[in-house]
Design a protein around this motif. Structure first.
Motif, PDB file in Angstrom:
ATOM      1  N   GLU A  71       0.600  -1.273   0.125  1.00 48.27           N
ATOM      2  CA  GLU A  71       0.014  -0.079  -0.029  1.00 48.27           C
ATOM      3  C   GLU A  71       0.598   1.363  -0.284  1.00 48.27           C
ATOM      4  OE1 GLU A  71      -2.392   0.924   3.992  1.00 48.27           O
ATOM      5  OE2 GLU A  71      -4.424   1.790   2.111  1.00 48.27           O
ATOM      6  N   SER A  72       1.965   1.305   1.188  1.00 51.02           N
ATOM      7  CA  SER A  72       2.740   3.046   0.775  1.00 51.02           C
ATOM      8  C   SER A  72       3.301   2.634  -0.497  1.00 51.02           C
ATOM      9  CB  SER A  72       3.701   2.398   2.233  1.00 51.02           C
ATOM     10  OG  SER A  72       4.389   1.601   2.416  1.00 51.02           O
ATOM     11  N   GLN A 125       2.622   1.952  -3.398  1.00 48.56           N
ATOM     12  CA  GLN A 125       1.976   2.140  -3.964  1.00 48.56           C
ATOM     13  C   GLN A 125       1.568   3.694  -4.104  1.00 48.56           C
ATOM     14  OE1 GLN A 125      -1.976   0.004  -4.975  1.00 48.56           O
ATOM     15  NE2 GLN A 125      -1.194  -1.489  -3.163  1.00 48.56           N
ATOM     16  N   ALA A 126       1.771   4.626  -3.172  1.00 44.24           N
ATOM     17  CA  ALA A 126       1.817   5.700  -2.357  1.00 44.24           C
ATOM     18  C   ALA A 126       2.547   6.672  -2.956  1.00 44.24           C
ATOM     19  CB  ALA A 126       1.456   6.541  -1.475  1.00 44.24           C
ATOM     20  N   LEU A 127       4.030   5.979  -3.536  1.00 45.11           N
ATOM     21  CA  LEU A 127       5.485   6.405  -4.352  1.00 45.11           C
ATOM     22  C   LEU A 127       5.405   6.172  -5.778  1.00 45.11           C
ATOM     23  CD1 LEU A 127       7.614   4.973  -1.659  1.00 45.11           C
ATOM     24  CD2 LEU A 127       7.385   6.984  -2.205  1.00 45.11           C
ATOM     25  N   LEU A 128       4.417   5.259  -6.084  1.00 47.80           N
ATOM     26  CA  LEU A 128       4.038   5.059  -7.663  1.00 47.80           C
ATOM     27  C   LEU A 128       3.695   6.083  -8.296  1.00 47.80           C
ATOM     28  CD1 LEU A 128       3.923   1.437  -8.001  1.00 47.80           C
ATOM     29  CD2 LEU A 128       5.841   2.542  -9.038  1.00 47.80           C
ATOM     30  N   SER A 129       2.860   6.761  -7.088  1.00 43.55           N
ATOM     31  CA  SER A 129       1.225   7.947  -7.536  1.00 43.55           C
ATOM     32  C   SER A 129       2.074   8.633  -7.846  1.00 43.55           C
ATOM     33  CB  SER A 129       0.614   7.556  -6.595  1.00 43.55           C
ATOM     34  OG  SER A 129      -0.874   8.985  -6.778  1.00 43.55           O
ATOM     35  N   LYS A 130       3.341   9.298  -6.594  1.00 41.76           N
ATOM     36  CA  LYS A 130       3.847  10.744  -6.948  1.00 41.76           C
ATOM     37  C   LYS A 130       4.508  10.562  -8.215  1.00 41.76           C
ATOM     38  CE  LYS A 130       3.571  11.099  -1.916  1.00 41.76           C
ATOM     39  NZ  LYS A 130       4.745  11.340  -0.723  1.00 41.76           N
ATOM     40  N   ALA A 131       5.133   9.149  -8.663  1.00 45.63           N
ATOM     41  CA  ALA A 131       6.255   9.062  -9.293  1.00 45.63           C
ATOM     42  C   ALA A 131       5.446   9.086 -11.116  1.00 45.63           C
ATOM     43  CB  ALA A 131       6.757   8.338  -9.762  1.00 45.63           C
ATOM     44  N   GLU A 132       4.061   9.610 -10.897  1.00 45.39           N
ATOM     45  CA  GLU A 132       3.050   8.866 -11.972  1.00 45.39           C
ATOM     46  C   GLU A 132       2.885   8.084 -12.982  1.00 45.39           C
ATOM     47  OE1 GLU A 132       3.495  12.881 -14.184  1.00 45.39           O
ATOM     48  OE2 GLU A 132       2.964  14.654 -12.229  1.00 45.39           O
ATOM     49  N   ILE A 133       3.138   6.916 -12.468  1.00 48.31           N
ATOM     50  CA  ILE A 133       3.172   5.694 -12.788  1.00 48.31           C
ATOM     51  C   ILE A 133       2.190   5.382 -11.763  1.00 48.31           C
ATOM     52  CG2 ILE A 133       3.973   3.117 -12.550  1.00 48.31           C
ATOM     53  CD1 ILE A 133       6.881   4.632 -12.016  1.00 48.31           C
ATOM     54  N   THR A 134       1.009   4.245 -13.041  1.00 51.33           N
ATOM     55  CA  THR A 134      -0.326   3.996 -12.707  1.00 51.33           C
ATOM     56  C   THR A 134      -0.404   2.713 -12.187  1.00 51.33           C
ATOM     57  OG1 THR A 134      -1.396   6.132 -13.669  1.00 51.33           O
ATOM     58  CG2 THR A 134      -2.823   4.484 -13.472  1.00 51.33           C
ATOM     59  N   VAL A 135      -0.727   2.677 -11.411  1.00 51.00           N
ATOM     60  CA  VAL A 135      -1.297   1.068 -10.928  1.00 51.00           C
ATOM     61  C   VAL A 135      -2.962   0.653 -11.717  1.00 51.00           C
ATOM     62  CG1 VAL A 135      -1.689  -0.533  -8.929  1.00 51.00           C
ATOM     63  CG2 VAL A 135       0.392   1.442  -8.648  1.00 51.00           C
ATOM     64  N   HIS A 136      -2.902  -0.792 -12.671  1.00 47.84           N
ATOM     65  CA  HIS A 136      -3.814  -1.144 -12.951  1.00 47.84           C
ATOM     66  C   HIS A 136      -4.611  -2.093 -11.927  1.00 47.84           C
ATOM     67  CE1 HIS A 136      -5.997  -3.897 -15.436  1.00 47.84           C
ATOM     68  NE2 HIS A 136      -6.553  -3.091 -16.079  1.00 47.84           N
TER      69      HIS A 136
END
Length: 446
Positions: free
Chosen positions: A195-196, A198-209
């Motif tokens: 979960e945490s 995924q938050a880093l990915l969101s900040k990096a503008e990498i989308t989780v499917h």
């Protein structure tokens, strides 16, 4: 100051033709050949070269059928590489967004890079005829008359095996093999929860499917270079398919366990086990190919983990076993790889029907040998990336029938009932994961 010499222009189509020729005509692995060719091109062109090579191998029978209809006789001998150049050209026209004229001109230009400009007119003529034929709305492809090998782009022997094993959904399996694979991530639990991260990915503008519920494996909406993943070099995350991430969960190691990862390269499962249970007593990772263990060492180092890594033959424990039995064994057995064809389309053409019986015998030998290394009361997890029953459920049934101290466990770690399925077969594309098989065995105390 002398100006740097201009970089020599490299023809991507020529490299793709050479790569596909090496795989099909010389039996070499795409995983080995493609990087050799990619080393010759600029970073921006590596993806294009990969797309063409993978595409030609995915659609090989179909493309060869298309070319065959436009040729008076096949290209052989020293001209054989130009057969693959034609396949490269047709694939671009048929499946890529490259304009037809650009696909034709760049492919024709490759004749110079392949050192036979005399082939220029032939390549040009065949590709232009294909463009005209593909634009003819009245052309009847007569698809219903095509063989299954051409319609489904798989070898006939494999199609028959899949039809026999999965009569109700064999077409879906073959279709899944033709899809481009997704990119799955495994968050290192020593640094971040899924979960945490995924938050880093969101900040990096990498989308989780999606997120796989059993393991919290993260599927990206689109693949990206690992250098863009937050903390990759620091060991925060690894790339591993969602199906492969089930292994560490199913093995369910406990504090103090002595663990063996058998046939461990490239080490993804070894590392995952250590991430989830860092307080096990010891981890031994073996593989018969010393060169492949370099990847295991690299992965361990990047993730800050340690294991006893040994180049050893799993079918012959006498050459490496030190006498301490194991509480948990992961046997990721050598197999046909028929569950990961979408990631490795060359498997379809490198694997032969005659290979399967030999693999089954090898699996039996390794399973018997590793079973002798397991403590009474211990657990062995048998795994393959195959979808063929003879390597999977039939293999485990045979083993249980011949070993009275072996009991099949269901996935929830309780003794399997008589009517339970023999292990867990994941099929390609289900939940967008690879094809995999798992069976969990308990060694009964006697």
């Amino acid at each position: 100051m002398t100006a740097p010499a201009p970089q020599k222009t490299v023809n991507i189509r020529a490299l793709a033709a050479r790569c596909c020729y090496s795989v099909i005509e010389q039996g070499r692995s795409l995983g080995e050949e493609l990087p050799k060719q990619q080393d010759k091109v600029a970073i921006k062109d590596k993806g294009l070269l990969q797309e063409i090579c993978y595409g030609v191998l995915r659609y090989l029978p179909e493309l060869e059928h298309d070319v065959r209809g436009l040729m008076q006789k096949p290209l052989t001998g020293k001209q054989r590489v130009f057969h693959f150049l034609l396949l490269v050209g047709v694939y671009q026209i048929k499946y890529m967004r490259i304009p037809d004229h650009a696909a034709v001109s760049e492919t024709v230009a490759a004749t110079g890079a392949l050192k036979n400009r005399h082939m220029k007119s032939l390549i040009n003529g065949v590709l232009r005829n294909y463009v005209r034929a593909s634009q003819d709305k009245n052309t009847d492809s007569k698809a219903e008359l095509l063989s299954d090998a051409i319609k489904y782009n798989h070898p006939g022997w494999f199609i028959k095996k899949v039809q026999l094993a999965y009569p109700d959904n064999w077409q879906q399996i073959l279709s899944a093999n033709q899809q481009k694979p997704p990119m799955w991530l495994r968050a290192n639990q020593q640094h971040h929860s899924s979960e945490s991260y995924q938050a880093l990915l969101s900040k990096a503008e990498i989308t989780v499917h999606s997120v796989e519920p059993l393991t919290q494996a993260i599927e990206l909406k689109r693949p990206c270079d690992v250098s863009k993943l937050p903390g990759f070099s620091q060991g925060w995350v690894s790339v591993q398919d969602g199906a492969a991430q089930q292994a560490a969960r199913l093995l369910a190691c406990e504090p103090g366990d002595v663990v063996l990862d058998c046939c461990a390269a490239p080490g993804g499962k070894t590392c995952h086990i250590l991430e989830l249970t860092p307080n096990i007593s010891a981890m031994t990772a073996i593989d018969i190919e010393a060169s492949r263990l370099l990847r295991v060492e690299e992965n361990l180092a990047r993730l800050g983990l340690s294991a006893n890594v040994i180049a050893a033959d799993a079918a012959n424990a006498d050459t490496w076993f030190q006498g301490q039995l194991f509480d948990r064994i992961l046997l990721d057995a050598p197999c046909s790889g028929t569950g990961v064809i979408r990631r490795h389309p060359d498997i379809k053409w490198l694997r032969k029907a005659t290979d399967i019986d030999a693999l089954v015998l090898l699996q039996q030998q390794i399973l018997k040998e590793t079973w002798s290394l397991l403590k009474p009361g211990g657990t062995l997890l048998y795994a393959t990336c195959s979808i063929l029953p003879e390597e999977n459920s039939e293999q485990i049934t045979h083993f249980i029938d011949n070993n009275t101290d072996a009991r099949l466990l269901s996935i929830d770690n309780t003794a399997a009932k008589e009517n339970d399925a023999i292990g867990w077969q994941l099929l390609p594309g289900v939940s967008n994961m690879d094809g995999f098989y798992y069976a969990k065995l308990l060694k009964i105390k006697t």
